[in-house]
Design a protein around this motif. Sequence first.
Motif, short mmCIF file in Angstrom:
data_model
loop_
_atom_site.label_atom_id
_atom_site.label_comp_id
_atom_site.label_asym_id
_atom_site.label_seq_id
_atom_site.Cartn_x
_atom_site.Cartn_y
_atom_site.Cartn_z
N PRO A 190 0.85 15.70 12.25
CA PRO A 190 0.67 17.24 13.60
C PRO A 190 -0.44 17.61 13.84
N LEU A 191 -1.22 17.53 12.63
CA LEU A 191 -3.19 17.38 12.46
C LEU A 191 -3.88 16.71 13.39
N TRP A 192 -3.13 14.96 13.51
CA TRP A 192 -3.95 14.75 14.20
C TRP A 192 -5.08 15.07 15.95
N HIS A 193 -4.89 16.49 15.78
CA HIS A 193 -5.89 16.45 16.56
C HIS A 193 -6.87 17.78 16.82
N HIS A 194 -6.72 17.74 15.60
CA HIS A 194 -8.57 18.39 14.88
C HIS A 194 -9.29 17.01 14.68
N TYR A 195 -8.97 16.12 14.27
CA TYR A 195 -9.87 14.65 14.61
C TYR A 195 -9.73 14.16 15.53
N TYR A 196 -10.28 14.79 17.11
CA TYR A 196 -10.19 14.00 18.73
C TYR A 196 -11.47 13.82 18.93
N ASN A 197 -12.51 15.00 18.14
CA ASN A 197 -13.63 15.06 18.53
C ASN A 197 -14.26 13.99 19.20
N SER A 198 -14.73 13.95 20.22
CA SER A 198 -16.05 12.76 19.96
C SER A 198 -15.31 10.92 19.90
N VAL A 199 -14.27 10.91 19.65
CA VAL A 199 -13.17 9.51 19.96
C VAL A 199 -13.32 8.93 20.58
N GLU A 200 -14.03 8.12 21.06
CA GLU A 200 -13.74 6.84 21.90
C GLU A 200 -12.58 5.47 22.07
N LYS A 201 -12.25 5.36 20.89
CA LYS A 201 -11.43 4.12 21.07
C LYS A 201 -10.18 4.82 19.44
N GLU A 230 -9.03 6.87 9.65
CA GLU A 230 -7.12 5.98 9.21
C GLU A 230 -7.06 7.21 9.03
N LEU A 231 -5.86 8.59 9.87
CA LEU A 231 -5.08 9.06 9.75
C LEU A 231 -3.66 8.64 9.75
N GLY A 232 -3.46 9.55 8.72
CA GLY A 232 -1.85 9.23 8.31
C GLY A 232 -1.04 9.80 8.87
N GLY A 233 0.46 8.96 9.12
CA GLY A 233 1.34 9.47 9.68
C GLY A 233 2.12 10.43 9.41
N VAL A 234 2.44 11.16 8.01
CA VAL A 234 2.29 11.89 7.11
C VAL A 234 2.19 13.49 8.08
N SER A 248 1.27 -1.46 -0.06
CA SER A 248 -0.19 0.12 -0.20
C SER A 248 1.10 0.98 -0.39
N VAL A 249 0.40 2.51 -0.24
CA VAL A 249 1.24 3.73 -0.36
C VAL A 249 0.15 4.11 1.06
N PRO A 250 1.91 5.49 1.70
CA PRO A 250 1.00 6.10 3.09
C PRO A 250 0.45 7.22 2.52
N THR A 251 -0.37 6.78 3.50
CA THR A 251 -2.08 7.31 3.59
C THR A 251 -1.31 8.92 3.91
N VAL A 252 -1.64 9.97 2.89
CA VAL A 252 -1.07 11.09 2.59
C VAL A 252 -2.54 11.77 3.70
N GLY A 253 -3.27 12.43 4.44
CA GLY A 253 -4.61 12.74 4.98
C GLY A 253 -5.20 11.35 5.97
N THR A 254 -6.24 11.56 5.29
CA THR A 254 -7.13 10.45 6.12
C THR A 254 -8.32 9.72 4.96
N SER A 255 -8.19 8.25 5.31
CA SER A 255 -9.02 7.17 4.84
C SER A 255 -10.42 6.99 5.47
N MET A 256 -11.45 6.00 4.92
CA MET A 256 -12.53 5.90 6.16
C MET A 256 -12.63 4.98 5.57
N TYR A 257 -13.19 3.40 6.38
CA TYR A 257 -13.46 1.93 5.90
C TYR A 257 -14.17 1.98 7.09
#
Length: 173
Positions: free
Chosen positions: A71-82, A64-68, A41-50
């Motif tokens: 620094p922006l992961w914190h923008h997706y933490y709202n309502s995360v349970e797992k 899925e939040l790409g490792g690249v 697979s190629v590295p995820t740049v941005g996000t993907s949904m599964y």
Amino acid sequence: MKMKQSRPRITCICVGATGSGKTLLLRKLQQKSEINETTSSVPTVGTSMYKIKLPNNKSLVVRELGGVVAPLWHHYYNSVEKIIFVVDASNLCQISASGVLLYSLLTEPALKKSKILLVLSKMDMSYRQMRNEALLMLQIEKLKTQISQTITIAEFSAIDGTGNDKIFAWLQT
């Protein structure tokens, strides 16, 4: 009158360093395609949904939040349970980098009540002792005493499916 379709509520994210195996893990959980030694697979740049169908006939959408974009992961933490945090257990250099990412994730106030699944991926490519070395490098036992989150550890191989049952069981809790 046209009904507006609602978007699925994303309560589970999958994160980890670039190349840790997030995409192959999620593809294996979807069971849509056979994964073998030639699969890449190629590295995820941005996000993907599964969308993952669970054994209890429910489904869960995982972002899925790409490792690249760590620094922006914190923008997706709202309502995360797992949180599925993936570490390439066959790469000692990456384990150190993963530790930094994991520790910064655990200090986020928005994630204080989240459940964490630490997935040691690529277990088919590493020797048996790598699991213990990875956990020692990440200082998991010490970390568990210092954080409010619950951490579950699963070994995983996208090739032979090792760990699938444990991951599915964790996703259903």
